[in-house]
Design a protein around this motif. Structure first.
Motif, PDB file in Angstrom:
ATOM      1  N   LEU A   1      48.264  73.246  25.812  1.00 21.67           N
ATOM      2  CA  LEU A   1      47.617  74.530  25.258  1.00 21.67           C
ATOM      3  C   LEU A   1      47.757  75.729  26.130  1.00 21.67           C
TER       4      LEU A   1
ATOM      5  N   ARG B   1      40.173  67.175  16.240  1.00 20.67           N
ATOM      6  CA  ARG B   1      40.534  68.254  17.193  1.00 20.67           C
ATOM      7  C   ARG B   1      41.583  68.988  16.989  1.00 20.67           C
TER       8      ARG B   1
ATOM      9  N   ARG C   1      41.825  72.942  16.149  1.00 19.97           N
ATOM     10  CA  ARG C   1      42.643  73.971  16.583  1.00 19.97           C
ATOM     11  C   ARG C   1      43.697  74.532  15.678  1.00 19.97           C
TER      12      ARG C   1
ATOM     13  N   LEU D   1      43.241  78.438  16.252  1.00 19.63           N
ATOM     14  CA  LEU D   1      43.972  79.043  17.477  1.00 19.63           C
ATOM     15  C   LEU D   1      45.632  79.353  16.879  1.00 19.63           C
TER      16      LEU D   1
END
Length: 313
Positions: free
Chosen positions: A132, A180, A184, A188
């Motif tokens: 990330l 998760r 994301r 994101l």
């Protein structure tokens, strides 16, 4: 809007079959483009599942197939220094004139993948954070502005040139299906590229991703919803099933491919039912299919092109 259809090149399969040559892969990419496929994709690994290096091959495909979108399904960014990676991706995006999509993942927890990470000097238990952060650094460099970075990597006043063809860089799609990952994806990244077992599962998770996007102040309609699927098409259903099982067992190095079939959306059977199966995913909201074939790639490309016409996509 009709979904787009993509094709995963058999880079790993070529190496498994003792074929190091890249030209036949470029020929397959050109065939897919000629049959109306919207995108061509390559997988990534170095020593865990040896194959042609993904980014190098994409640069060649960008020239050989000058119309299709190019993608990684999926890239393992943490295997590469992110400053070098940002430069590679920017250059490929310039060669492709903005036709690049970066699908990425972190790799499964298997002995082979752990050994691969160790071989390139990446602590396996820190791979998520490193991935990330590395992508954030890439995005910063793609602005073309001076970058100072004080994290896992130390960067001082670095200016990347060239920047990608597409302002801000190519879209980044996250692979995987864990909670998760879904969070994301919504908060994101630009798209989601899982290997969902069923259209129903994909649709449920896509709804959740939309909720995460809204919580982050993002418009879910701007996100791309994709899926990577396996296909083995034959009028003889039993033969198609055997081909798929043999393919998955060999690809993943297992004796029983049941687990792979339960987690990675897979179809084996006649073309008529394949169309119905794919349409189920489209009705769930998939707007980009990334298809991998269990052998007989030329034949499968032609069959899927026919299915697409039948479906009116």
């Amino acid at each position: 809007m009709a979904p787009q259809i993509g094709y995963v090149l058999p880079t790993r399969e070529f190496i498994m079959n003792g074929i190091p040559e890249a030209v036949p892969l470029l020929d397959l990419a050109a065939q897919a483009e000629g049959l109306g496929f919207d995108s061509v994709w390559v997988g990534d690994s170095i020593v865990a599942r040896p194959r042609h290096e993904a980014l190098t091959l994409l640069a060649a495909i960008a020239v050989r197939a000058p119309k299709v979108t190019l993608g990684t399904a999926v890239l393992l960014p943490v295997l590469r220094n992110p400053v070098v990676l940002a430069h590679q991706i920017a250059t490929i995006d310039q060669i492709a004139e903005g036709r690049l999509i970066v699908g990425f993942g972190i790799g499964p927890d298997t002995p082979g993948v752990r050994a691969e990470y160790e071989a390139v000097g990446v602590p396996f238990d820190r791979r998520v954070g490193a991935t990330l952060e590395g992508l954030r650094l890439c995005r910063a460099l793609w602005t073309g502005e001076p970058v100072d970075w004080d994290g896992r990597w130390k960067v001082s006043g670095a200016v990347l040139g060239p920047v990608p063809h597409r302002p801000g860089g190519p879209p980044i799609w996250i692979g995987g299906g864990s909670p998760r990952v879904r969070e994301r994806a919504g908060k994101l990244f630009d798209g989601w590229l899982p290997v969902s077992a069923s259209a129903e599962q994909w649709g449920e998770h896509w709804t959740e991703i939309g909720q995460h996007a809204r919580e982050a102040g993002r418009d879910p309609a701007t996100l791309a919803g994709a899926v990577c699927l396996n296909l083995s098409i034959d009028d003889d259903s039993a033969a198609a099933d055997r081909q798929l099982n043999d393919y998955l067992a060999r690809y993943y190095g297992v004796t029983d491919p049941t687990g792979a079939r339960q987690t990675h959306g897979s179809y084996a059977g006649p073309a008529s039912r394949a169309a119905e199966w794919l349409d189920g995913f489209a009705r769930a909201g998939v707007d980009h299919f990334v298809l991998r074939f269990a052998g007989s790639n030329e034949r499968h490309l032609e069959i899927v092109a026919g299915l697409r016409a039948e479906l009116g996509w």
